[in-house]
Design an enzyme around this catalytic site. Structure first.
Site, PDB file in Angstrom:
ATOM      1  N   LYS A 205      -2.911   5.906  -3.953  1.00  0.00           N
ATOM      2  CA  LYS A 205      -3.986   6.879  -3.675  1.00  0.00           C
ATOM      3  C   LYS A 205      -3.603   8.222  -4.279  1.00  0.00           C
ATOM      4  CE  LYS A 205      -3.922   4.642   0.839  1.00  0.00           C
ATOM      5  NZ  LYS A 205      -2.474   4.434   1.050  1.00  0.00           N
TER       6      LYS A 205
ATOM      7  N   LEU B 137      -2.332  -1.191  13.788  1.00  0.00           N
ATOM      8  CA  LEU B 137      -1.720  -1.506  15.091  1.00  0.00           C
ATOM      9  C   LEU B 137      -1.758  -0.292  16.005  1.00  0.00           C
ATOM     10  CD1 LEU B 137       1.452  -3.383  13.759  1.00  0.00           C
ATOM     11  CD2 LEU B 137      -0.596  -4.409  14.783  1.00  0.00           C
TER      12      LEU B 137
ATOM     13  N   ASP C  95       0.847  -1.199   0.000  1.00  0.00           N
ATOM     14  CA  ASP C  95       0.000   0.000   0.000  1.00  0.00           C
ATOM     15  C   ASP C  95       0.883   1.251   0.000  1.00  0.00           C
ATOM     16  OD1 ASP C  95      -2.998   1.018   0.937  1.00  0.00           O
ATOM     17  OD2 ASP C  95      -1.377   2.280   1.711  1.00  0.00           O
TER      18      ASP C  95
ATOM     19  N   TYR D 266       2.653  10.019   0.018  1.00  0.00           N
ATOM     20  CA  TYR D 266       3.776   9.471   0.783  1.00  0.00           C
ATOM     21  C   TYR D 266       5.114   9.769   0.103  1.00  0.00           C
ATOM     22  CZ  TYR D 266       0.063   6.391   2.721  1.00  0.00           C
ATOM     23  OH  TYR D 266      -1.076   5.877   3.266  1.00  0.00           O
TER      24      TYR D 266
ATOM     25  N   ILE E 160      -3.177  -3.011   6.863  1.00  0.00           N
ATOM     26  CA  ILE E 160      -1.908  -2.778   6.152  1.00  0.00           C
ATOM     27  C   ILE E 160      -0.868  -2.266   7.152  1.00  0.00           C
ATOM     28  CG2 ILE E 160      -2.730  -2.473   3.775  1.00  0.00           C
ATOM     29  CD1 ILE E 160      -2.805   0.627   4.499  1.00  0.00           C
TER      30      ILE E 160
ATOM     31  N   ARG F  30       9.592  -7.931  12.335  1.00  0.00           N
ATOM     32  CA  ARG F  30       8.194  -7.518  12.589  1.00  0.00           C
ATOM     33  C   ARG F  30       7.328  -7.733  11.343  1.00  0.00           C
ATOM     34  NH1 ARG F  30      10.670  -3.909  16.304  1.00  0.00           N
ATOM     35  NH2 ARG F  30      10.878  -2.205  14.827  1.00  0.00           N
TER      36      ARG F  30
ATOM     37  N   ASN G 261       3.964  -9.959  11.498  1.00  0.00           N
ATOM     38  CA  ASN G 261       2.665  -9.399  11.119  1.00  0.00           C
ATOM     39  C   ASN G 261       1.962 -10.271  10.087  1.00  0.00           C
ATOM     40  OD1 ASN G 261       3.270  -7.369  12.891  1.00  0.00           O
ATOM     41  ND2 ASN G 261       3.785  -5.838  11.340  1.00  0.00           N
TER      42      ASN G 261
END
Ligand code: A2P
Length: 277
Positions: free
Chosen positions: A78, A192, A48, A53, A231, A239, A243
């Site tokens: 996006k 999270l 994603d 970003y 996501i 990690r 996940n």
């Protein structure tokens, strides 16, 4: 170590979407390329990103470094407010494709409704043409409240996905109920709680202890057992592994109920009637 890839959910147009993806905010291109290559190597199939970003180029680079074939991956991006118009959304899509170095996007999302611009209905209406043109496989919105969704429904528009901030402290029950009624998939950003104190909540740590899992795995399992598509962002390979490796245990009804009782008002939450880009 590789992990079994996430199962997929089926969007309302039949497109398969892996039920857990790698979030990439807030990483720059270099960090993103490394995180994406690592994640795909571990078994991630869903990444994603967003124009905002500033790391779509890094996503493309990480995908190429991974050696994975494009058709095995699900890429979401996006677009920002400046592209809110029927013509603008096509330009936004082409610009994202160029930065990604790809010839299609799996899921293209309007990042924020920006209601003061009042162009989101027209723009979402034009997004289906991107599917017809073969540039995207599914379309959706992000950060839409029920009032924004209702305006789409009034124009006979039903997005395939609405990606919202959602975790056991932010249940967003009103929005999720509308999604379920209309067959809209629920994407969860910051699933999270940004690695916050929520991960030390007794309802979460008790379930983690019981299943011999980490609190993050329990929260992600709560997400996927609820039917959501989280996501989680991590630049750390161990990690990332943890996940993704969160599908092979089942939270009991009592554990799900205890976590569903954690919702709390959050005055600090971004309000998509006033915030957007
Ligand atoms: P890092 O990238 O160092 O792993 P969210 O996706 O909810 O916004 O959370 C992202 C934050 O949570 C990041 O700071 C990330 O740090 C951290 N994080 C990601 N996975 C885990 C995990 N399994 N346990 C604890 N913290 C995590």
């Amino acid at each position: 170590m590789t992990v079994t890839p996430a199962p997929s959910i089926t969007l309302s147009n039949g497109v398969q979407m892996p039920q857990l993806g790698l979030g990439t905010w807030p990483m720059n291109d270099t960090e993103t390329a490394a995180a994406v290559a690592s994640a795909i190597g571990l078994g991630y199939r869903h990444i994603d990103t967003a124009e905002k970003y500033g790391n779509e180029t890094g996503v493309g680079e990480g995908v190429r470094q991974s050696g994975a074939s494009r058709s095995d991956l699900f890429i979401t991006t996006k677009f920002c407010r400046q592209w809110h118009s029927a013509d603008g959304v096509r330009q936004a899509c082409e610009a994202s494709l160029k930065r990604l170095g790809m010839d299609y996007i799996d899921l293209f999302l309007m990042h924020w409704p920006n209601p003061e611009q009042d162009q989101y209905v027209e723009t979402v209406g034009a997004m289906s043409r991107l599917i017809d043109a073969g540039l995207v496989r599914a379309i959706g919105v992000s950060n839409f409240k029920t009032t924004h969704l209702q305006r789409l429904f009034d124009a006979d528009l039903v997005p395939h996905v609405n990606q919202i901030q959602l975790d056991p402290y932010h249940l967003r029950a009103d929005i999720v109920a509308v999604h379920r009624a209309k067959g809209i998939a629920t994407g969860a950003w910051s699933p999270l709680g940004r690695g916050s104190a929520m991960l030390s909540d007794p309802a979460i740590t008790a379930a983690a202890e019981h299943h011999d899992r980490t609190p993050a795995q329990v929260v992600l399992r709560w997400q996927t057992q609820s039917g959501y598509v989280p996501i989680p962002k991590s630049s750390n390979p161990s990690r990332q592994t943890q996940n993704l490796d969160s599908f092979d245990f089942t939270l009991s009804e009592a554990e799900m109920t205890a976590m569903n009782a954690l919702d709390r008002p959050d005055p600090g939450m971004l309000d998509s009637d006033v915030f957007g880009h």
